[in-house]
Design a protein around this motif. Structure first.
Motif, PDB file in Angstrom:
ATOM      1  N   PRO A 105      76.941  42.504  59.827  1.00  0.00           N
ATOM      2  CA  PRO A 105      76.548  43.009  58.504  1.00  0.00           C
ATOM      3  C   PRO A 105      75.040  43.036  58.288  1.00  0.00           C
ATOM      4  O   PRO A 105      74.527  43.960  57.660  1.00  0.00           O
ATOM      5  CB  PRO A 105      77.244  42.046  57.528  1.00  0.00           C
ATOM      6  N   ILE A 106      74.311  42.037  58.824  1.00  0.00           N
ATOM      7  CA  ILE A 106      72.851  42.021  58.678  1.00  0.00           C
ATOM      8  C   ILE A 106      72.238  43.232  59.367  1.00  0.00           C
ATOM      9  O   ILE A 106      71.442  43.972  58.781  1.00  0.00           O
ATOM     10  CB  ILE A 106      72.251  40.723  59.261  1.00  0.00           C
ATOM     11  N   ASN A 107      72.594  43.438  60.631  1.00  0.00           N
ATOM     12  CA  ASN A 107      72.042  44.556  61.400  1.00  0.00           C
ATOM     13  C   ASN A 107      72.419  45.904  60.789  1.00  0.00           C
ATOM     14  O   ASN A 107      71.572  46.786  60.638  1.00  0.00           O
ATOM     15  CB  ASN A 107      72.532  44.502  62.846  1.00  0.00           C
ATOM     16  N   PHE A 108      73.692  46.053  60.463  1.00  0.00           N
ATOM     17  CA  PHE A 108      74.148  47.345  59.963  1.00  0.00           C
ATOM     18  C   PHE A 108      73.492  47.693  58.634  1.00  0.00           C
ATOM     19  O   PHE A 108      72.991  48.816  58.452  1.00  0.00           O
ATOM     20  CB  PHE A 108      75.670  47.355  59.814  1.00  0.00           C
ATOM     21  N   VAL A 109      73.475  46.754  57.702  1.00  0.00           N
ATOM     22  CA  VAL A 109      72.874  47.019  56.390  1.00  0.00           C
ATOM     23  C   VAL A 109      71.369  47.254  56.523  1.00  0.00           C
ATOM     24  O   VAL A 109      70.812  48.179  55.935  1.00  0.00           O
ATOM     25  CB  VAL A 109      73.157  45.857  55.414  1.00  0.00           C
TER      26      VAL A 109
ATOM     27  N   THR B 101      68.528  53.006  66.026  1.00  0.00           N
ATOM     28  CA  THR B 101      67.948  53.525  64.790  1.00  0.00           C
ATOM     29  C   THR B 101      66.771  54.447  65.087  1.00  0.00           C
ATOM     30  O   THR B 101      66.614  55.510  64.465  1.00  0.00           O
ATOM     31  CB  THR B 101      67.491  52.372  63.876  1.00  0.00           C
ATOM     32  N   GLY B 102      65.942  54.056  66.050  1.00  0.00           N
ATOM     33  CA  GLY B 102      64.832  54.916  66.462  1.00  0.00           C
ATOM     34  C   GLY B 102      65.338  56.250  66.980  1.00  0.00           C
ATOM     35  O   GLY B 102      64.747  57.309  66.703  1.00  0.00           O
TER      36      GLY B 102
ATOM     37  N   ASN C 285      66.710  54.228  58.085  1.00  0.00           N
ATOM     38  CA  ASN C 285      66.847  55.678  58.208  1.00  0.00           C
ATOM     39  C   ASN C 285      67.158  56.265  56.827  1.00  0.00           C
ATOM     40  O   ASN C 285      68.205  55.969  56.248  1.00  0.00           O
ATOM     41  CB  ASN C 285      67.978  56.014  59.187  1.00  0.00           C
ATOM     42  N   PRO C 286      66.287  57.099  56.285  1.00  0.00           N
ATOM     43  CA  PRO C 286      66.501  57.666  54.946  1.00  0.00           C
ATOM     44  C   PRO C 286      67.819  58.429  54.812  1.00  0.00           C
ATOM     45  O   PRO C 286      68.460  58.388  53.757  1.00  0.00           O
ATOM     46  CB  PRO C 286      65.301  58.608  54.745  1.00  0.00           C
ATOM     47  N   GLU C 287      68.223  59.120  55.887  1.00  0.00           N
ATOM     48  CA  GLU C 287      69.450  59.919  55.841  1.00  0.00           C
ATOM     49  C   GLU C 287      70.685  59.033  55.715  1.00  0.00           C
ATOM     50  O   GLU C 287      71.585  59.301  54.915  1.00  0.00           O
ATOM     51  CB  GLU C 287      69.557  60.789  57.099  1.00  0.00           C
TER      52      GLU C 287
END
Length: 306
Positions: free
Chosen positions: A120-124, A62-63, A130-132
């Motif tokens: 699902p926890i991590n992905f959501v 994500t970073g 990330n705003p995009e």
């Protein structure tokens, strides 16, 4: 850079749902309770590997997406792949590297079970950071809560059914696993082949960008697995296992999710498809390099299942 639309036939949705369920069921049928018992013998190694798998990799990914100016679908695809557990082929590759295959098997079993709710926890969660990617999910009319529930059901139900069958009827589970292992992979491979053929212009037009992103992302995954093992003070053979387990994601699962939950979103599909090919190549290259590094035996872990 925008990625053009990828051909998607909505009428095949039910077929893909069955393929995805059969993939998870097939994995569950090959999970033995002794794999979980083996975890008690090597808790430090398991915790190190799973921490890199389910905490470090999604966070670092994500970073990375926040630092790079990529199309939102590509970034969302990267987060999805990073949220997936390791693939079963990692066990074979770990063996080739002369790593701790027993640890790899136990990590795969634990990761497959944990992925039922951690994926699902991590992905959501990370897709909302990330705003995009958060905007993309909103634009394709996917609710984060609904997505979490759908993934939980799609992953959990086949897993629980598979574990029950394996526990109650082990011989039947062994036979069914062999059948599903072949049929589900063939069905997914056929679908991917058709999708790539019908979208070959889009794939070739963005090959350089996607390949560069996947190459860098995959390298980071291997480094995180290696770093986790080093930081935990594991033996050489155990570090080989954590390196390969974290570096080889179950991108087949990611591809299935893209088409069952996101209507074949172009950027996500391209990232998942390239990962599916490249991580096998990179895994074999890494195993060759690691096979030449150290051969000492771990003092606490046996090579075979006990």
């Amino acid at each position: 850079m925008e990625v053009g639309a990828v051909y998607y036939n909505a009428n095949s949705q039910w077929v893909l749902n069955i393929v995805l369920a059969s993939m998870i069921l097939g994995v569950a049928l090959d999970i033995h309770w002794r794999d979980f018992k083996a975890i008690l013998k090597m808790p430090k190694a398991i915790i190190a590997g799973l921490s890199a798998q389910f905490i470090a990799l999604p966070a670092v990914t994500t970073g990375l997406t926040l630092m790079l100016d990529l199309q939102a679908g590509i970034e969302l695809g990267m987060i999805l792949v990073a949220s997936c557990p390791g693939g079963a082929i990692s066990n074979f590759v770990t063996h080739l590297s002369k790593g701790n295959t027993a640890l790899s098997i136990s990590m795969t079993a634990a990761a497959s079970a944990l992925a039922t709710f951690m994926l699902p926890i991590n992905f959501v969660f990370w897709s909302q950071v990330n705003p995009e990617t958060a905007a993309l999910i909103t634009s394709i009319d996917v609710s984060g809560q609904a997505l979490f529930i759908n993934l939980l059901i799609v992953l959990a139900v086949p897993l629980l059914i598979g574990l029950f069958i394996q526990h109650r009827w082990p011989e039947f589970a062994k036979l069914l696993h062999k059948v599903l292992k072949i049929t589900s992979l063939l069905a997914l491979a056929a679908f991917i082949t058709i999708a790539i053929y019908r979208n070959q212009d889009a794939f070739m037009a963005h090959f350089g960008l996607i390949f560069t992103v996947v190459l860098a992302h995959n390298a980071i995954a291997f480094l995180l697995g290696f770093g986790a093992g080093k930081y935990a003070g594991l033996s050489t053979r155990d570090i080989k296992a954590t390196t390969i387990e974290v570096g080889m994601q179950n991108s087949s699962l990611a591809i299935a999710i893209v088409f069952t939950q996101f209507n074949g979103e172009a950027g996500m599909a391209l990232i998942s498809a390239f990962w599916g090919t490249w991580h096998i190549v990179s895994g074999l290259l890494v195993s060759f390099l690691l096979s030449r590094w150290g051969v000492e035996l771990s003092p606490t872990v046996q090579e075979t299942r006990s």
